[in-house]
Motif scaffolding. Structure first.
Motif, mmCIF file in Angstrom:
data_model
loop_
_atom_site.group_PDB
_atom_site.id
_atom_site.type_symbol
_atom_site.label_atom_id
_atom_site.label_comp_id
_atom_site.label_asym_id
_atom_site.label_seq_id
_atom_site.Cartn_x
_atom_site.Cartn_y
_atom_site.Cartn_z
ATOM 1 N N GLY A 1 147.753 10.498 -50.356
ATOM 2 C CA GLY A 1 147.265 11.318 -49.194
ATOM 3 C C GLY A 1 148.833 12.016 -49.596
ATOM 4 N N ALA A 2 149.499 10.869 -49.567
ATOM 5 C CA ALA A 2 151.022 11.947 -49.748
ATOM 6 C C ALA A 2 151.151 13.071 -50.467
ATOM 7 C CB ALA A 2 152.183 10.880 -50.020
ATOM 8 N N ALA A 3 150.734 12.743 -52.181
ATOM 9 C CA ALA A 3 151.298 13.613 -53.453
ATOM 10 C C ALA A 3 149.984 15.107 -52.841
ATOM 11 C CB ALA A 3 150.068 12.712 -54.101
ATOM 12 N N ILE A 4 148.947 14.548 -52.038
ATOM 13 C CA ILE A 4 148.136 16.128 -51.838
ATOM 14 C C ILE A 4 149.339 16.898 -50.639
ATOM 15 C CG2 ILE A 4 145.708 16.729 -50.428
ATOM 16 C CD1 ILE A 4 145.546 16.148 -53.125
ATOM 17 N N ILE A 5 149.576 16.457 -49.710
ATOM 18 C CA ILE A 5 149.867 16.641 -48.461
ATOM 19 C C ILE A 5 151.414 17.509 -49.095
ATOM 20 C CG2 ILE A 5 152.060 17.179 -46.735
ATOM 21 C CD1 ILE A 5 150.248 13.971 -45.855
ATOM 22 N N LYS A 6 152.129 16.849 -50.709
ATOM 23 C CA LYS A 6 153.293 17.400 -51.015
ATOM 24 C C LYS A 6 153.153 18.489 -51.632
ATOM 25 C CE LYS A 6 157.661 15.911 -53.909
ATOM 26 N NZ LYS A 6 157.120 16.404 -55.808
ATOM 27 N N SER B 1 147.503 18.428 -45.491
ATOM 28 C CA SER B 1 146.863 16.840 -45.693
ATOM 29 C C SER B 1 144.917 17.088 -46.418
ATOM 30 C CB SER B 1 146.448 16.014 -44.758
ATOM 31 O OG SER B 1 145.410 16.554 -43.767
ATOM 32 N N SER B 2 144.721 16.785 -47.361
ATOM 33 C CA SER B 2 143.834 16.775 -47.686
ATOM 34 C C SER B 2 143.134 17.008 -46.743
ATOM 35 C CB SER B 2 143.201 15.720 -48.249
ATOM 36 O OG SER B 2 142.724 14.167 -47.617
ATOM 37 N N ALA B 3 141.250 18.325 -46.786
ATOM 38 C CA ALA B 3 140.498 18.681 -46.439
ATOM 39 C C ALA B 3 139.333 18.778 -47.586
ATOM 40 C CB ALA B 3 140.707 20.252 -45.260
#
Ligand SMILES: NC(=O)c1ccc[n+]([C@@H]2O[C@H](COP(=O)([O-])OP(=O)(O)OC[C@H]3O[C@@H](n4cnc5c(N)ncnc54)[C@H](O)[C@@H]3O)[C@@H](O)[C@H]2O)c1
Ligand SMILES: O=C(O)C[C@H](O)C(=O)O
Length: 324
Positions: free
Chosen positions: A226-231, A236-238
């Protein structure tokens, strides 16, 4: 033609809501022969954007979409609803853990639990997506004493699907050839993605990958995805979150064909996880219900991780005890 089923999406003008509503209206969640009424709930500042979502839904001319309700009133949004996807909540930003959202988001789920209690179908199936999802689900459940507590669940299907993707890539297989994946515990960095029961193309996964990769790469990658997607995305993932929510509700309603899927459900003592938290287990869905897979052997490595994520959930619960 079947009678329409009612599906509530909270936060329907947000990014997950937008990725979810059209797929549900297209029949991806409840089946291609099942009409739906979408009940879209937002807060007042987002009502203009929500009207835009409803306009676009109209413009799709979906054969299965029987009606659309847009509202900022939970008593309307949850009226007679059969499926409640509780998405509306703030997402975290870079550097935050999901539990940092608890104080702000937790207070959304008490009133929504109460509104479900007072207005929803007595068989409503509830999936909490808004973070921290497990503890928010506990808050909603605690505020809905007249509903079946088993019907309050939180989403770890995204973690489950992420784990399938990682293992498929590593083994050069396809996610559909992997069986027996498990996510234990919290939808957080303490979750435990467990491949000890997994097979890939019928072979034990643990024999196909080395232990260092499993412990030092696979587990942290899934925990931190999740944090990697935000970065990477700056948000955030959708679409993947919406897809996982659709998978969760689809299987709960229509069955998982004997396959194990991960759902965060009220702990019932299985595997030594005491009641009082919403904990992710391997489940099989059948007959519009779920059952925790029983009888798995838990080794010391697994036990340590299952306990750590349980302890985090109990700490989160302690932090919101005034909302329960
Ligand atoms: N469990 C998971 O696997 C998972 C995965 C991805 C995201 N999430 C979480 O889902 C939540 C939503 O994410 P997003 O990216 O769609 O956020 P977003 O900010 O794009 O959308 C959230 C929407 O919720 C609405 N909202 C806020 N309070 C509400 C309330 N009380 N009632 C109804 N609507 C309300 C907002 O107006 C907004 O439109 C976040 O908490 C995020 O962290 C969970
Ligand atoms: O990581 C986040 O905050 C969003 C979501 O829970 C995710 O796993 O993608």
């Amino acid at each position: 033609m079947k009678e329409p089923l009612r599906v509530t999406i909270t936060g329907a003008a947000g990014q997950i809501g937008y990725a979810m509503a059209f797929r549900i209206a297209a029949g991806d969640m409840l089946g291609k022969d099942q009409p739906v009424i979408l009940q879209l709930l937002e807060i007042p500042p987002a009502m203009d954007a929500l009207e835009g979502v409803a306009m676009e839904l109209d413009d799709c001319a979906f054969p299965l979409l029987a009606d659309i309700v847009t509202t900022d009133d939970p008593s309307v949004g949850f009226k007679d609803t059969d499926f409640a996807l509780l998405v509306g909540a703030k997402p975290r930003g870079p550097g935050m853990e999901r539990k940092d959202l608890l104080k702000e988001n937790g207070k959304i789920f008490g009133p929504q639990g109460k509104a479900l209690n007072d207005h929803a179908s007595r068989d409503v199936k509830v999936l909490v997506v808004g973070n921290p999802a497990n503890t928010n689900a506990l808050i909603a459940q605690a505020n809905a004493p007249d509903l079946n507590p088993r019907n309050f669940t939180a989403m770890t299907r995204l973690d489950h699907n992420r784990a399938l993707g990682q293992l498929a890539n590593k083994t050069g297989s396809h996610n559909s050839h992997i069986k027996g994946m498990i996510i234990w515990g919290n939808h957080s960095a303490t979750q435990y993605p467990d491949i000890s029961q997994c097979t890939v193309d019928g072979k034990a996964a643990a024999e196909l990958v080395d232990d260092d990769w499993y412990k030092d790469s696979f587990i942290p990658t899934v925990q931190q995805r999740g944090a990697a997607i935000i970065k990477a995305r700056g948000a955030s993932s959708a679409a993947s979150a919406a897809s996982a929510a659709i998978d969760h509700m689809h299987d709960w309603h229509l069955g998982s064909n004997g396959e194990w899927v991960s759902m965060a459900v009220p702990a019932d003592g299985s595997y030594g996880i005491k009641e009082g938290v919403i904990y992710s287990f391997p489940v099989i869905c059948k007959g519009a219900d779920y059952e925790i897979v029983q009888g798995l052997e838990i080794n010391d490595f697994s036990r340590e991780r299952m306990t750590a994520t349980d302890e985090e959930l109990r700490e989160e619960r302690e932090g919101v005890k005034e909302l329960l």
